[in-house]
Enzyme design. Sequence first.
Site, PDB file in Angstrom:
ATOM      1  N   LYS A 213       0.831  -1.141  -0.078  1.00 44.43           N
ATOM      2  CA  LYS A 213       0.031  -0.104  -0.044  1.00 44.43           C
ATOM      3  C   LYS A 213       1.023   1.230  -0.139  1.00 44.43           C
ATOM      4  O   LYS A 213       0.747   2.196  -0.894  1.00 44.43           O
ATOM      5  CB  LYS A 213      -0.946  -0.147   1.136  1.00 44.43           C
ATOM      6  CG  LYS A 213      -1.908   1.230   1.323  1.00 44.43           C
ATOM      7  CD  LYS A 213      -2.942   1.190   2.498  1.00 44.43           C
ATOM      8  CE  LYS A 213      -3.489   2.183   2.738  1.00 44.43           C
ATOM      9  NZ  LYS A 213      -4.446   2.185   3.756  1.00 44.43           N
ATOM     10  N   GLU A 219      10.401  -4.460   4.907  1.00 45.03           N
ATOM     11  CA  GLU A 219      10.521  -6.014   4.704  1.00 45.03           C
ATOM     12  C   GLU A 219      10.178  -6.074   2.755  1.00 45.03           C
ATOM     13  O   GLU A 219      10.963  -6.889   2.189  1.00 45.03           O
ATOM     14  CB  GLU A 219       9.573  -6.863   5.339  1.00 45.03           C
ATOM     15  CG  GLU A 219       9.801  -6.802   6.801  1.00 45.03           C
ATOM     16  CD  GLU A 219       9.069  -5.764   7.564  1.00 45.03           C
ATOM     17  OE1 GLU A 219       8.836  -4.779   6.963  1.00 45.03           O
ATOM     18  OE2 GLU A 219       8.643  -6.259   8.783  1.00 45.03           O
ATOM     19  N   GLY A 273      -5.012  -1.679   4.615  1.00 45.77           N
ATOM     20  CA  GLY A 273      -4.240  -2.779   4.255  1.00 45.77           C
ATOM     21  C   GLY A 273      -4.963  -3.876   4.688  1.00 45.77           C
ATOM     22  O   GLY A 273      -5.128  -4.843   3.710  1.00 45.77           O
ATOM     23  N   ARG A 274      -5.441  -4.382   5.767  1.00 47.16           N
ATOM     24  CA  ARG A 274      -6.037  -5.554   6.148  1.00 47.16           C
ATOM     25  C   ARG A 274      -7.407  -5.733   5.440  1.00 47.16           C
ATOM     26  O   ARG A 274      -7.992  -6.921   5.648  1.00 47.16           O
ATOM     27  CB  ARG A 274      -6.060  -5.714   7.837  1.00 47.16           C
ATOM     28  CG  ARG A 274      -6.795  -4.701   8.438  1.00 47.16           C
ATOM     29  CD  ARG A 274      -6.580  -4.627  10.097  1.00 47.16           C
ATOM     30  NE  ARG A 274      -6.945  -3.615  10.582  1.00 47.16           N
ATOM     31  CZ  ARG A 274      -6.250  -2.455  10.625  1.00 47.16           C
ATOM     32  NH1 ARG A 274      -5.311  -2.029  10.065  1.00 47.16           N
ATOM     33  NH2 ARG A 274      -6.793  -1.517  11.553  1.00 47.16           N
ATOM     34  N   GLU A 360      -5.448  -6.615  14.661  1.00 50.55           N
ATOM     35  CA  GLU A 360      -4.986  -5.193  14.414  1.00 50.55           C
ATOM     36  C   GLU A 360      -6.032  -4.114  14.363  1.00 50.55           C
ATOM     37  O   GLU A 360      -5.919  -2.920  14.626  1.00 50.55           O
ATOM     38  CB  GLU A 360      -4.239  -5.090  12.901  1.00 50.55           C
ATOM     39  CG  GLU A 360      -3.387  -3.967  12.837  1.00 50.55           C
ATOM     40  CD  GLU A 360      -2.467  -4.157  11.467  1.00 50.55           C
ATOM     41  OE1 GLU A 360      -2.917  -4.139  10.452  1.00 50.55           O
ATOM     42  OE2 GLU A 360      -1.078  -4.309  11.399  1.00 50.55           O
ATOM     43  N   HIS A 391      -6.680 -32.788  17.647  1.00 52.08           N
ATOM     44  CA  HIS A 391      -5.358 -33.472  18.210  1.00 52.08           C
ATOM     45  C   HIS A 391      -4.458 -32.590  18.705  1.00 52.08           C
ATOM     46  O   HIS A 391      -3.369 -33.266  18.833  1.00 52.08           O
ATOM     47  CB  HIS A 391      -5.069 -34.539  17.168  1.00 52.08           C
ATOM     48  CG  HIS A 391      -6.136 -35.260  16.508  1.00 52.08           C
ATOM     49  ND1 HIS A 391      -6.407 -36.581  16.914  1.00 52.08           N
ATOM     50  CD2 HIS A 391      -7.145 -35.249  15.815  1.00 52.08           C
ATOM     51  CE1 HIS A 391      -7.427 -37.265  16.589  1.00 52.08           C
ATOM     52  NE2 HIS A 391      -8.062 -36.496  15.568  1.00 52.08           N
ATOM     53  N   LYS A 516       8.883  -0.434  14.601  1.00 55.21           N
ATOM     54  CA  LYS A 516       9.285  -0.420  13.357  1.00 55.21           C
ATOM     55  C   LYS A 516      10.501   0.521  13.714  1.00 55.21           C
ATOM     56  O   LYS A 516      11.558   0.539  12.957  1.00 55.21           O
ATOM     57  CB  LYS A 516       8.467   0.332  12.438  1.00 55.21           C
ATOM     58  CG  LYS A 516       7.578  -0.823  11.723  1.00 55.21           C
ATOM     59  CD  LYS A 516       6.728   0.053  10.732  1.00 55.21           C
ATOM     60  CE  LYS A 516       5.588  -0.588  10.196  1.00 55.21           C
ATOM     61  NZ  LYS A 516       4.506   0.134   9.312  1.00 55.21           N
TER      62      LYS A 516
END
Length: 568
Positions: A213, A219, A273-274, A360, A391, A516
């Site tokens: 975005k 990263e 973003g999400r 978030e 399990h 950050k």
Amino acid sequence: MASSALISDTESWKDLRAHVEEINKTHLRDLMNNTNRCQSMMVEFDGILIDYSRQRATLDTLNKLFSLAEAARVKEKIIRMFNGEHINSTENRSVLHVALRAPRDAVINSDGKNVVPEVWHVLDKIRDFSERVRSGAWVGATGKTLKDVVAVGIGGSFLGPLFVHTALQTEAEASECARGRQLRFLANVDPIDVARNITGLNPETTLVVVVSKTFTTAETMLNARTMREWISSALGPQAVAKHMVAVSTNLKLVEQFGIDPNNAFAFWDWVGGRYSVCSAVGVLPLSLQYGFSIVEKFLKGASSVDQHFLSAPFEKNIPVLLGLLSVWNVSFLGYPARAILPYSQALEKLAPHIQQVSMESNGKGVSIDGVPLPYQTGEIDFGEPGTNGQHSFYQLIHQGRVIPCDFIGVVKSQQPIYLKDEVVNNHDELMSNFFAQPDALAYGKTPEQLQKENIPEDLVSHKTFSGNRPSLSILLPSLNAYNIGQLLAIYEHRVAVQGFVWCINSFDQWGVELGKSLATQVRKQLHASRKKGESVEGFNFSTKTLITRYLEASADVPSDPSTLLPNI
Ligand SMILES: O=P(O)(O)OC[C@H]1O[C@H](O)[C@H](O)[C@@H](O)[C@@H]1O
């Protein structure tokens, strides 16, 4: 409610607090005997059936939750969202992911401008580009068809597309459309993730889609530069134009990076973003893999739920009901977590995606007006597909802590298997568990029942299940692109409803900033120490010791390296 007053000061909130005492006198074992109650706690929309009768709630609880929604002005907030008002006030932005999947002729305004034509302009561009790549009309630098795609992005520029891709991979129509193609995701800045992604790929037949975005995420930008190097070292720098495209709101930075602006796919600051999987963030990589028409079905499924969310009365409104029940579980019954348990391997990436959408969005400490909250918001989301989870961590859910569970089942398997002479087919076996687990949680098993079964006295307490553990069941008719879109939108809007009731801003994410900026300081230090041998300064004792140890133990790392890419 005055804007700076807290929702927890309202009568509706206090009423629900007092109501907990009444609910504590009930047990789901008994509540489930009331057929009328159970009947009213089922809701159906567009083929999806939701059963919330196993919530620790009565019809009275629901009414009280509707009053709370009124006190929190949830309806008004929903309308303001759809109207493009700047409900993300700390960033002064509209919140319009619903516009990303609106029909072509819809009108949705942001800042006085209908955004739907822009949305469709980009969708048409994606349709055209993805068809050219898929048909081989657009080829790589050496003339070969680009059959593999690596989508580089993280957070919202990764998790939603990964969820949808994983869910479509085994769907009959989608998998047919994807024949001979691969879609991979490079998210982590860990060089191991680069190695995993490029293993077995040929730069000549690979298209890299950089998804960010902001186009500043550390990263993603390092991974994008790494992939650029991978392409240009194999095919020459001029190949980048044919092998790299981008999705961003920051087209200027895309161009500066060296990607042709014609090959950039835009989206807008009113898409969080999400919440961006329905923008070019998801639509471009998914269209390259499956073709645009499959992805369009996904958008239609989401849009159908958008309309339902906007128009259905609260008693029948799935995201509203689920959102209110989550608030009930977190804020009143005091259950801090929620398990997302899809009985479909295709939905294995639903929980990781919803973790970001929910945590978030709603993990906040102050109200939308900046007032510190005296109550907790958000929940701790986690999950795994059933039956794998059974399990693993279900022991804790059955006899340890109380964790409200979302059970998600699908009527028709994407990949049915029938074996002659088996008691049931494979999907029925899976679904037997889907139907059994919610009752096991709700009813439990009493010492009296165990005694009747002649269980040795010293084992009775170990084998007792207290029950009264809430869950809800979501039954989808099938799992195609349309249903996946519906499921996504249900969760997105449910999270918004929770935030609306808690009176927080679910659409900002300031909490990710501090880490950050501290990483920037560490990055500078690592650079100075490696290049100029500077000692580690400006950190506390603990961090200084750790960084020093790291540097000393990796002193063989070259200070002025030549390019090295993974070679496995
Ligand atoms: O898409 P980008 O700008 O690269 O952002 C990627 C991610 O960065 C941050 O971690 C934000 O908290 C996320 O919400 C966002 O999805």
